[in-house]
Write a protein that holds these residues in place. Sequence first.
Motif, PDB file in Angstrom:
ATOM      1  N   SER A 123      -7.884  -3.338  -7.336  1.00 40.37           N
ATOM      2  CA  SER A 123      -9.283  -2.974  -7.031  1.00 40.37           C
ATOM      3  C   SER A 123      -9.801  -3.760  -5.838  1.00 40.37           C
ATOM      4  O   SER A 123     -10.481  -3.210  -4.972  1.00 40.37           O
ATOM      5  N   ALA A 124      -9.487  -5.048  -5.792  1.00 38.78           N
ATOM      6  CA  ALA A 124      -9.936  -5.886  -4.673  1.00 38.78           C
ATOM      7  C   ALA A 124      -9.289  -5.447  -3.364  1.00 38.78           C
ATOM      8  O   ALA A 124      -9.927  -5.434  -2.310  1.00 38.78           O
ATOM      9  N   GLN A 125      -8.021  -5.052  -3.422  1.00 38.63           N
ATOM     10  CA  GLN A 125      -7.329  -4.585  -2.223  1.00 38.63           C
ATOM     11  C   GLN A 125      -7.936  -3.277  -1.712  1.00 38.63           C
ATOM     12  O   GLN A 125      -8.058  -3.079  -0.512  1.00 38.63           O
ATOM     13  N   LYS A 126      -8.299  -2.384  -2.621  1.00 44.60           N
ATOM     14  CA  LYS A 126      -8.899  -1.112  -2.219  1.00 44.60           C
ATOM     15  C   LYS A 126     -10.264  -1.347  -1.561  1.00 44.60           C
ATOM     16  O   LYS A 126     -10.600  -0.667  -0.593  1.00 44.60           O
ATOM     17  N   LYS A 127     -11.028  -2.289  -2.092  1.00 44.06           N
ATOM     18  CA  LYS A 127     -12.352  -2.577  -1.543  1.00 44.06           C
ATOM     19  C   LYS A 127     -12.265  -3.200  -0.156  1.00 44.06           C
ATOM     20  O   LYS A 127     -13.111  -2.974   0.683  1.00 44.06           O
ATOM     21  N   SER A 128     -11.202  -3.991   0.076  1.00 46.96           N
ATOM     22  CA  SER A 128     -11.081  -4.662   1.385  1.00 46.96           C
ATOM     23  C   SER A 128     -10.456  -3.763   2.442  1.00 46.96           C
ATOM     24  O   SER A 128     -10.450  -4.090   3.614  1.00 46.96           O
ATOM     25  N   SER A 129      -9.911  -2.621   2.022  1.00 48.79           N
ATOM     26  CA  SER A 129      -9.279  -1.701   2.988  1.00 48.79           C
ATOM     27  C   SER A 129     -10.287  -0.868   3.727  1.00 48.79           C
ATOM     28  O   SER A 129     -11.288  -0.468   3.322  1.00 48.79           O
TER      29      SER A 129
END
Length: 129
Positions: A123-129
């Motif tokens: 989830s954190a990776q998707k938000k930072s993309s």
Amino acid sequence: MKFKFTLKYLLITILIFLVEVLIATVLKDQFFIRAYLGDVIVVMLLYTLVKSFFIVDDTKLIIGIFAFSCLVEFAQCLNIAEKLGFQRGSLMYIIIGNSFSWIDILCYGAGCLMLYIIFKIKSAQKKSS
């Protein structure tokens, strides 16, 4: 919960299932792997199986899987597999199990915690993309 088939999760489910079969058959004499790692992995199998067919909130799913796993474990206290008529050694008898263990519940918790951490990282990776 909404139906949606996801091939990626189904393939992961099949892979995890094969690992569980390997643990139960080939690695059955490796006590740590059979007794503990199999229980950690089984909650991941349930998670990917549900995600193969449904869109569902990850946190709710993980909590539900932990609750379900505990329910099955506590049912073992009541010898539920025998009461349901499953013969010793049958597939359903093996799946349900036949002996309660607090360690198993800890293993289910560890597996669910790992799933939750993986979910949060994704989830954190998707938000930072």
